[in-house]
Design a protein around this motif. Sequence first.
Motif, PDB file in Angstrom:
ATOM      1  N   SER A  56      -7.231  12.261  19.298  1.00 23.32           N
ATOM      2  CA  SER A  56      -7.801  12.840  19.839  1.00 23.32           C
ATOM      3  C   SER A  56      -8.379  13.878  18.649  1.00 23.32           C
ATOM      4  N   SER A  57      -8.267  13.114  17.397  1.00 24.72           N
ATOM      5  CA  SER A  57      -9.311  14.036  16.106  1.00 24.72           C
ATOM      6  C   SER A  57     -10.764  13.184  16.643  1.00 24.72           C
ATOM      7  N   GLU A  58     -10.506  11.959  17.211  1.00 23.63           N
ATOM      8  CA  GLU A  58     -11.811  11.450  16.892  1.00 23.63           C
ATOM      9  C   GLU A  58     -13.110  11.558  18.204  1.00 23.63           C
ATOM     10  N   ALA A 116      -5.486  10.935   6.305  1.00 24.07           N
ATOM     11  CA  ALA A 116      -4.757  10.263   7.584  1.00 24.07           C
ATOM     12  C   ALA A 116      -3.618   9.559   6.618  1.00 24.07           C
ATOM     13  N   PRO A 117      -2.671  10.821   6.115  1.00 26.19           N
ATOM     14  CA  PRO A 117      -1.083  10.901   5.568  1.00 26.19           C
ATOM     15  C   PRO A 117      -0.595  10.464   6.368  1.00 26.19           C
ATOM     16  N   ASP A 118       0.761   9.887   5.817  1.00 24.89           N
ATOM     17  CA  ASP A 118       1.681   9.700   6.544  1.00 24.89           C
ATOM     18  C   ASP A 118       2.940  11.016   7.208  1.00 24.89           C
ATOM     19  N   TYR A 119       2.502  11.378   6.101  1.00 29.67           N
ATOM     20  CA  TYR A 119       3.727  12.663   6.017  1.00 29.67           C
ATOM     21  C   TYR A 119       2.843  14.038   5.948  1.00 29.67           C
ATOM     22  N   ILE A 120       3.427  15.166   6.986  1.00 25.71           N
ATOM     23  CA  ILE A 120       2.513  16.380   6.097  1.00 25.71           C
ATOM     24  C   ILE A 120       4.607  17.544   6.205  1.00 25.71           C
ATOM     25  N   GLY A 121       3.930  18.316   4.712  1.00 25.44           N
ATOM     26  CA  GLY A 121       4.770  19.636   4.502  1.00 25.44           C
ATOM     27  C   GLY A 121       3.551  20.644   5.152  1.00 25.44           C
ATOM     28  N   THR A 161      -8.562  22.966  10.560  1.00 20.40           N
ATOM     29  CA  THR A 161      -8.787  22.557   8.930  1.00 20.40           C
ATOM     30  C   THR A 161      -7.270  21.819   9.566  1.00 20.40           C
ATOM     31  N   LEU A 162      -6.827  22.121   9.958  1.00 22.02           N
ATOM     32  CA  LEU A 162      -5.322  21.011  10.022  1.00 22.02           C
ATOM     33  C   LEU A 162      -5.809  19.388  10.513  1.00 22.02           C
ATOM     34  N   MET A 163      -6.869  19.594  11.567  1.00 27.56           N
ATOM     35  CA  MET A 163      -7.728  18.512  12.223  1.00 27.56           C
ATOM     36  C   MET A 163      -8.141  18.001  11.554  1.00 27.56           C
ATOM     37  N   SER A 164      -8.959  18.862  10.029  1.00 24.45           N
ATOM     38  CA  SER A 164     -10.125  17.439   9.590  1.00 24.45           C
ATOM     39  C   SER A 164      -9.257  16.689   8.353  1.00 24.45           C
ATOM     40  N   ILE A 165      -7.856  17.960   8.244  1.00 28.24           N
ATOM     41  CA  ILE A 165      -7.153  17.368   6.877  1.00 28.24           C
ATOM     42  C   ILE A 165      -6.934  15.758   6.975  1.00 28.24           C
ATOM     43  N   ILE A 166      -5.798  15.800   8.540  1.00 30.16           N
ATOM     44  CA  ILE A 166      -6.051  14.565   9.401  1.00 30.16           C
ATOM     45  C   ILE A 166      -6.993  13.457   8.621  1.00 30.16           C
ATOM     46  N   LYS A 167      -8.255  14.025   9.743  1.00 30.28           N
ATOM     47  CA  LYS A 167      -9.260  12.984   9.849  1.00 30.28           C
ATOM     48  C   LYS A 167      -9.323  12.567   7.872  1.00 30.28           C
ATOM     49  N   GLU A 168      -9.425  13.791   7.224  1.00 34.19           N
ATOM     50  CA  GLU A 168     -10.367  13.174   6.025  1.00 34.19           C
ATOM     51  C   GLU A 168      -9.066  12.437   5.225  1.00 34.19           C
ATOM     52  N   MET A 222       1.040  -1.095   0.034  1.00 37.57           N
ATOM     53  CA  MET A 222       0.187  -0.378   0.078  1.00 37.57           C
ATOM     54  C   MET A 222       1.327   1.364   0.132  1.00 37.57           C
ATOM     55  N   LYS A 223       0.304   2.343  -0.696  1.00 34.12           N
ATOM     56  CA  LYS A 223       0.764   3.800  -1.134  1.00 34.12           C
ATOM     57  C   LYS A 223       1.551   4.723   0.087  1.00 34.12           C
ATOM     58  N   LYS A 224       2.554   4.604   0.796  1.00 33.86           N
ATOM     59  CA  LYS A 224       2.342   5.939   1.377  1.00 33.86           C
ATOM     60  C   LYS A 224       1.654   7.305   0.793  1.00 33.86           C
ATOM     61  N   LYS A 225       1.498   7.618   2.186  1.00 32.19           N
ATOM     62  CA  LYS A 225       0.214   9.162   1.734  1.00 32.19           C
ATOM     63  C   LYS A 225       1.420  10.312   2.450  1.00 32.19           C
ATOM     64  N   ALA A 226       1.413  11.235   1.446  1.00 27.73           N
ATOM     65  CA  ALA A 226       1.720  12.453   2.111  1.00 27.73           C
ATOM     66  C   ALA A 226       0.711  13.716   1.674  1.00 27.73           C
ATOM     67  N   VAL A 227       0.538  14.778   3.276  1.00 25.71           N
ATOM     68  CA  VAL A 227      -0.565  15.934   2.590  1.00 25.71           C
ATOM     69  C   VAL A 227       0.838  16.926   2.672  1.00 25.71           C
ATOM     70  N   LEU A 228       0.765  17.653   1.523  1.00 22.15           N
ATOM     71  CA  LEU A 228       1.281  19.193   1.815  1.00 22.15           C
ATOM     72  C   LEU A 228      -0.002  20.394   1.638  1.00 22.15           C
ATOM     73  N   LEU A 229       0.675  21.396   2.539  1.00 18.49           N
ATOM     74  CA  LEU A 229      -0.398  22.454   2.890  1.00 18.49           C
ATOM     75  C   LEU A 229      -0.173  24.014   3.041  1.00 18.49           C
ATOM     76  N   ASP A 230      -1.008  24.359   1.951  1.00 20.20           N
ATOM     77  CA  ASP A 230      -0.407  25.254   1.781  1.00 20.20           C
ATOM     78  C   ASP A 230      -1.357  26.345   2.790  1.00 20.20           C
TER      79      ASP A 230
END
Length: 903
Positions: free
Chosen positions: A304-306, A49-54, A40-47, A1-9
């Motif tokens: 915490s998110s839950e 579920a990234p392994d990485y964030i920048g 917004t950050l918490m909703s992004i993490i919930k939506e 399964m691919k790892k997932k990253a979220v990048l924040l503007d």
Amino acid sequence: MKKKAVLLDVSAIMYRAYFANMNFRTKTEPTGAIYGFINTLMSIIKEFAPDYIGAAFDVKRASLKRSELYSDYKAQREAAPEDLILQIPRIEELLDCYNISRFKIDGYEADDVLGTLAKNLSAQGVEVYVVTGDKDLSQIIDSNINVALLGKGEGGERFKIIRDDEDVINYLGVPSHKIPDLFGLIGDSSDGIPGVRKIGPKKAIPMLEKYGDLEGIYENIDSLTEIPGIGKALIANLKEDRDIAFMSRELAIICQDVPLEFNLESLTYGIDNEKLYELFKVLEFKALIKKMGLESTEDSVEESSEKIQRVSQERNFKLLENKEDFKSFKSEMKEKNLISIYYTENGVAMSSYDGDYYYPLKNDSVLGENISLFTEFVPKSDNSLKIEDINEFFNSFNGEVITYNLKNLLNNGIKIDKCEMDLMLAYHLISSQTKESIDIPIEQLTGVQLDNYVEKFGKEKPENLAKEELGKYLCQRTMGLLECYDSLKEELESKNLMGILKEVEMPLISILSAMEIKGIKIDPDYFSKYGEELALAIEKLQKEIYREADEEFNINSPKQLGEILFFKLNLPPVKKTKTGLSTDEEVLEKLKADGASIAKYILEYRKLTKLKNTYVDAIPKLRDKDDRIHTTFNQIGTTTGRLSSSDPNLQNIPVKSDEGIKIRQGFVAGKDSVLMGIDYSQIELRVLAQMCKDENLRSAYQNNMDLHSLTARRIFELGDDEEVSREQRTIAKTINFSIIYGKTAFGLAKELGINQKEAGEYIDRYFNQYPKVKEFERGIIEFTEKNGYTETYFGRRRIIEGINSKNKNIRNQAERMAVNSVIQGTAAEIIKKVMIELYRYLKDKEGISLLLQVHDELIFEIEKDKVETYREEIERIMRTTVKFDSVPLEINTNIGVNWAETK
């Protein structure tokens, strides 16, 4: 399964958060952008579920490489609001609490950083989601890179996900690799990319479809007429703007090779609960501390998110369709000590901590026809739930009831006599929030992000939704009310605002409801005749304007009017706007003062047109079958605590003009009745005298002197044997009231038509006469600078933005606002307290109703033979409900058959 990253503007997220939460702050700093960002950050993490964030930040415009290419790049953008800039270090601190890597590279925008990070991660086989509000970033998508557009989701989604070229084409009309070419043609006003004149997407997209890119278009430029809608004029623009088009394309290209140092390991993240707890304590995010369980640092990110999403989770839900359902509901409610209720025209939602309940009001509804001010309830069947059943339940319920906008419930037939708290009013008291939305206090006090209606249901009307679907959506709000109740109560108590809520705002609700339901009668025939009179006057002015212009044109078009005034008639332009030469009131007044007759006619034309459209034509359309108008009084409509009025706004009818008087003549007493108007004499000046403790001001009122004449004597340095002229008294009156509103010498000079030096001398003489006024105002400003809010005589608070701004204009405006808030807010509370006392006296009386409140004026409708029965006691209540220790409150009473006669 691919790892997932979220990048924040980061800029996109924090700007959106800032404007959604502008009134959120502590005593020392604004916090709304931070609060919105964390949600917004918490909703992004919930939506995702990234392994990485920048997280990528923008840099100053002056340092951008694009500014070297085009000096006007982003030059038209207004500077970021000062209160937002102040929050950026806190947002950085917040990201550090999550151990999220931050990137900011001189010369490059956040888009470039995001593009580079995304391509690097994609090359490593990581699935990437770039969270932004910028559609330009769609050009970087590939098999691993997706763009998640903030706030653009449909059908219940929080984000619009751009995954492939099909999505890009559906969104922008071209595939991803053609986006720079598209913006080369159409430009981008938000970034200051010029593009080619008069080319928009409808013309650009067919050109790109046929010829591929800018090169292809210019190689075939003389063949473009084959494309529908492309004419010779447009081709001429393309030829003239060729260099601009290619430069615009260059500006729109996202750089994907920014010099960055990072590795996958550096993009891993996790909450440092202790650091986050300390930050939230400083920022006073009590609800988030509670919801995220930060007092116990053992909670994981997921836990915490839950917790923060508890309101949105599936709960026990019941649709109450008939009396049998309602019996079950009543049984369940017997042991409850707190329930919430929320009314909409489609249904009533209720919640306890254990379950949610929904009463539909339309489409074979429980309550039959929609219950409203003007619609009688008609039950559908013997087994259907009746309004009496609901009211009987609330009458017998022994627990606490909370709601949002109780007046809406009362106006629509649901009687709740024992409401513990209206959270609309409670939240307004702590936040100065004037926008009516149940979602705002819930999201800000609990951290829960509620489902957005448009995102969940699109354009579907509520009445067309399944009852259970709409009911669950609304019950998110009633559960949310329960979730934020304790923290809101705690905050009210800590700020000493519970008394104002309980003793002023809550008792006022039923009074305003009764006033709205009663309404005030109008004479439709009078309005019709006055409308015809105004139409003739407007037509006459129109002819005068055309005569002066020597041609007919659209007077309501600023563009056409500007061409007539400044090009045809060669009048001197006064000021410019982004769209051209201004033709606003200030400009026309200047032209009028300089002798331009056409400006005088246009000003009069605008005044009469506004009166006709806003009042004379509009008001009769709002009457009921008995010719009564039912305005809505808004308790949170102003930041000072004054009531506002809407649908129609009866508080904005001009008071002193002939036209305003004529409009008031159309509001009449009912049969065998009269209208009685009572207003306070100079209440705001009397409040000022009481609060500033100036002996000269107090003495004037104690001895029943004419304050305006007294001020005129000092300002114009008149001797005891010299008369005060009418003009001098008028100027003094203007100055007396100008002090309350914080007018500067510049503003006073403009109002009086005098030079600034003379106006400044008048103000100096005023403060010499009343020295403690200046001390008082300085004290308000210093208090506000220290605390971030003002307090009225009775303790109501108003948050004042910009009071410590480095920008002189913003700071001066905030200072004027602070002074005005204390004085006007105190006067507003006096009226409210009086209304409550009057209602206690009048509620069981016959032949009298309180109809309107217009700032310091109350309008009653009284049967003719009962006027003297009630008048003396009403006047006594108005004089004595609030008693200052050294300044009497005086009133004026007038009686007539129409509103104009009560002034």
